[in-house]
Design a protein around this motif. Structure first.
Motif, mmCIF file in Angstrom:
data_model
loop_
_atom_site.group_PDB
_atom_site.id
_atom_site.type_symbol
_atom_site.label_atom_id
_atom_site.label_comp_id
_atom_site.label_asym_id
_atom_site.label_seq_id
_atom_site.Cartn_x
_atom_site.Cartn_y
_atom_site.Cartn_z
ATOM 1 N N ARG A 194 19.827 -9.985 8.468
ATOM 2 C CA ARG A 194 20.176 -10.522 9.566
ATOM 3 C C ARG A 194 21.089 -11.050 10.564
ATOM 4 N N ARG A 224 14.632 -19.879 4.560
ATOM 5 C CA ARG A 224 14.397 -18.312 4.950
ATOM 6 C C ARG A 224 14.355 -17.300 3.830
ATOM 7 N N PHE A 275 18.018 -24.513 6.136
ATOM 8 C CA PHE A 275 17.282 -23.231 6.921
ATOM 9 C C PHE A 275 17.436 -22.100 6.370
ATOM 10 N N GLU A 276 18.613 -21.654 6.815
ATOM 11 C CA GLU A 276 19.281 -20.591 6.116
ATOM 12 C C GLU A 276 18.245 -19.852 4.444
ATOM 13 N N PHE A 306 20.968 -26.527 9.159
ATOM 14 C CA PHE A 306 21.332 -24.874 9.500
ATOM 15 C C PHE A 306 21.225 -24.425 8.107
ATOM 16 N N THR A 331 16.814 -18.197 19.352
ATOM 17 C CA THR A 331 16.359 -16.912 18.937
ATOM 18 C C THR A 331 15.311 -18.013 18.671
ATOM 19 N N PRO A 332 13.537 -16.953 18.104
ATOM 20 C CA PRO A 332 12.453 -17.790 17.753
ATOM 21 C C PRO A 332 12.643 -18.738 17.314
ATOM 22 N N SER A 333 13.285 -18.692 16.362
ATOM 23 C CA SER A 333 13.586 -19.698 14.944
ATOM 24 C C SER A 333 13.833 -21.161 15.935
ATOM 25 N N ASP A 334 14.902 -20.691 16.758
ATOM 26 C CA ASP A 334 15.746 -22.228 17.635
ATOM 27 C C ASP A 334 15.179 -21.932 18.366
ATOM 28 N N LEU A 335 14.644 -22.358 18.879
ATOM 29 C CA LEU A 335 13.518 -22.734 20.307
ATOM 30 C C LEU A 335 14.592 -23.638 21.415
#
Length: 121
Positions: free
Chosen positions: A2, A93, A89-90, A86, A10-14
């Protein structure tokens, strides 16, 4: 592998929260992403199938010192809630069990000792 956290949407951080991270925080997250991809994720499926915990992931996570990252210490920065978010999240994920393991061992234990323990503990 990644892309590291760069501060772009990014798509996960709108909402673009990554833009609020400092360079040192981005460095911490980038190192975490690399360790998760190279040293943690490869062990997860075999241990999931065996219903065991991948002991080999403990040391790489411990070496990152995520509760008090060296990159932040060097920059004179505190560990901010946004970095914690974050980080979680990582971890999640990659695998929710890894996130739970890390937070139970590092977060809950450290908080319990800090709030209810003695100076020696």
């Amino acid at each position: 592998m990644r892309e590291p956290v760069t501060g772009t949407v990014t798509p996960s951080d709108l909402y673009g929260f990554a833009e609020r991270l400092t360079e040192a925080e981005r460095s911490v997250l980038s190192e975490l992403v690399t360790v998760l991809a190279e040293q943690v994720k490869p062990h997860l499926n075999e241990h999931w199938d065996a219903a065991t915990f991948p002991d080999e992931i403990r040391q790489p996570l411990r070496d990152l010192k995520l509760m008090d990252p060296p990159a932040l210490k060097a920059a004179g920065e505190p560990v901010r809630d946004i970095l914690t978010g974050f980080r979680n999240f990582e971890l999640a994920r990659t695998d929710l069990n890894v996130c739970t393991y890390f937070n139970a061992q590092a977060g809950l234990f450290r908080t319990a000792v800090r709030l209810g323990g003695s100076a020696e503990q």
